[in-house]
Structures are given as structure tokens and as C-alpha cells.
Design a protein around this motif. Structure first.
Motif, mmCIF file in Angstrom:
data_model
loop_
_atom_site.group_PDB
_atom_site.id
_atom_site.type_symbol
_atom_site.label_atom_id
_atom_site.label_comp_id
_atom_site.label_asym_id
_atom_site.label_seq_id
_atom_site.Cartn_x
_atom_site.Cartn_y
_atom_site.Cartn_z
ATOM 1 N N SER A 104 -1.252 13.447 1.023
ATOM 2 C CA SER A 104 -2.069 12.409 0.383
ATOM 3 C C SER A 104 -1.513 11.019 0.661
ATOM 4 N N TYR A 105 -0.200 10.919 0.661
ATOM 5 C CA TYR A 105 0.439 9.642 0.993
ATOM 6 C C TYR A 105 0.036 9.217 2.411
ATOM 7 N N GLN A 124 2.384 1.742 -3.443
ATOM 8 C CA GLN A 124 1.349 2.231 -4.347
ATOM 9 C C GLN A 124 1.095 3.722 -4.130
ATOM 10 N N LEU A 125 0.975 4.125 -2.893
ATOM 11 C CA LEU A 125 0.710 5.531 -2.571
ATOM 12 C C LEU A 125 1.897 6.426 -2.929
ATOM 13 N N ASN A 136 -2.498 10.302 4.332
ATOM 14 C CA ASN A 136 -3.939 10.057 4.426
ATOM 15 C C ASN A 136 -4.327 8.735 3.789
ATOM 16 N N GLY A 137 -3.652 8.363 2.716
ATOM 17 C CA GLY A 137 -3.955 7.120 2.018
ATOM 18 C C GLY A 137 -3.660 5.879 2.843
ATOM 19 N N LYS A 138 -2.791 6.006 3.830
ATOM 20 C CA LYS A 138 -2.438 4.866 4.687
ATOM 21 C C LYS A 138 -3.433 4.647 5.818
ATOM 22 N N LYS A 180 3.998 5.969 -5.339
ATOM 23 C CA LYS A 180 3.990 6.140 -6.801
ATOM 24 C C LYS A 180 2.883 7.094 -7.235
ATOM 25 N N ALA A 181 1.739 7.004 -6.570
ATOM 26 C CA ALA A 181 0.596 7.855 -6.930
ATOM 27 C C ALA A 181 0.778 9.304 -6.470
ATOM 28 N N HIS A 182 1.503 9.506 -5.383
ATOM 29 C CA HIS A 182 1.647 10.843 -4.782
ATOM 30 C C HIS A 182 3.114 11.156 -4.460
ATOM 31 N N LYS A 207 0.838 -1.203 0.000
ATOM 32 C CA LYS A 207 0.000 0.000 0.000
ATOM 33 C C LYS A 207 0.871 1.251 0.000
ATOM 34 N N LYS A 208 1.921 1.246 0.812
ATOM 35 C CA LYS A 208 2.814 2.403 0.866
ATOM 36 C C LYS A 208 3.511 2.625 -0.475
#
Length: 179
Positions: A149-150, A138-139, A152-154, A141-143, A135-136
Motif C-alpha cells: 500500500s505504501y 504520510q503513507l 502503490n500510494g506513491k 504513517k498510514a500503512h 507523501k512518503k
């Protein structure tokens, strides 16, 4: 300039970096010292992580850390006080190229056990550590330029793992810190 989001594969040197830094911190804290723990993703063997060593310090009196914050400065740390968490003292090292975070608590603070048990659970559940690392990655790469955002995404996976940690810790009678 913004801090970049960078997640890297596990590095064996993280354990040695922790031990080396802990010795310096122990000297700075002096007779207020109780213990130090390697926490966070760099403390989980094989887990991808932001290359920042998280250190949890247990001290006799948290207020004494305020008196010796100049010693942390001499080691390259910036003191951020509680930084949003009551009863904690937070220090960071490395500016935009962070290398270390220190989370200091007075012995007996509920967050000490919470951090240590979370780490121990991920060490005991490598499949969940992998899920969290994935997950980390993925985040990141996305942010790559959006730390908020990274972070918050976790939140969702962290909450899931915290619940699992609570259930896992019941077998040891250590779940009071999660209430």
C-alpha cells in the motif's frame, strides 16, 4: 514477519555509506565496471526517506554479473535477477532490515539515464522533493505494516514528477529516455 514501512529524516551519513559500499561493489564487478550512481531518496540532500541506500551500477555486460553473483553474496547481497524489470539485475542487502539495493544495468540502457535525471531533477527542485517526502511520510504513517500500500500510494506523485522531469530535461536534450 513482515517488513515495516519506515521513513526517516535525511541523514548525512547516507552519502558516506554510498561511497563505502560503492568501493566494495566496484571490486566485485572488476573489469566489467563502468560507473556507479547514488539514486533514490537517500541521494537527495535533506529528503526524508526509507533508510535504504539505492545504488545504480553501469556495467559493460549485464550477463557477466550473473557469473559473479557469488561475489555479491559474499558482500551480503541476495540476487533477485531482473526482479520484474527487463535488462536489470537487482540485489538487496539486509533482509527485513534492508540497508542497500543495487540496480545494475548494461551501459546505454534507458533506465540508467531515467534514474539519474529523476534524481537530478529532485535535487534541482527542492519543493518537489519536499512534496514527495511529505507523501512518503504520510503513507508510512498510514500503512506502517503494508509495504504494498505504501508503494502503490506513491504512484501518482511519482508519475507527476516523472512528467516534470521529462519537461525539465528537454532543456538539456536528455528526454528521449522518457518516451
Amino acid at each position: 514477519m513482515l517488513r515495516k514501512v519506515k521513513v526517516v529524516e535525511y541523514e548525512k551519513s547516507w552519502q558516506e555509506q554510498f561511497r563505502h559500499e560503492l568501493e566494495k561493489l566496484k571490486k566485485a564487478v572488476g573489469d566489467n565496471w563502468i560507473d556507479g550512481h547514488h539514486i533514490g531518496s537517500t541521494s537527495i540532500k535533506g529528503m526524508a526517506a526509507k533508510p535504504i541506500i539505492d545504488i545504480l551500477l553501469e556495467v559493460k555486460q549485464i550477463s557477466k554479473l550473473d557469473e559473479c553473483s557469488h561475489l555479491f553474496s559474499e558482500l551480503g547481497y541476495e540476487s533477485l535477477g531482473e526482479n520484474g524489470l527487463k535488462g536489470r539485475r537487482f540485489f538487496r542487502k539486509g533482509g527485513l532490515q534492508r540497508s542497500h539495493h543495487v540496480h545494475a544495468y548494461e551501459a546505454g540502457h534507458e533506465d540508467v539515464k531515467k534514474h539519474v535525471v529523476f534524481r537530478d531533477y529532485l535535487r534541482a527542485a527542492p519543493e518537489r522533493a519536499k512534496d514527495y517526502a511529505d507523501k512518503k511520510c504520510q503513507l508510512a504513517k498510514a500503512h506502517p505494516e503494508d509495504m504494498a500500500s505504501y508503494m502503490n500510494g506513491k504512484n501518482t506523485i511519482i508519475k507527476e514528477i516523472e512528467q516534470e522531469t521529462y519537461n525539465w530535461s528537454k532543456q538539456f536534450g536528455t528526454n528521449d529516455q522518457f518516451r
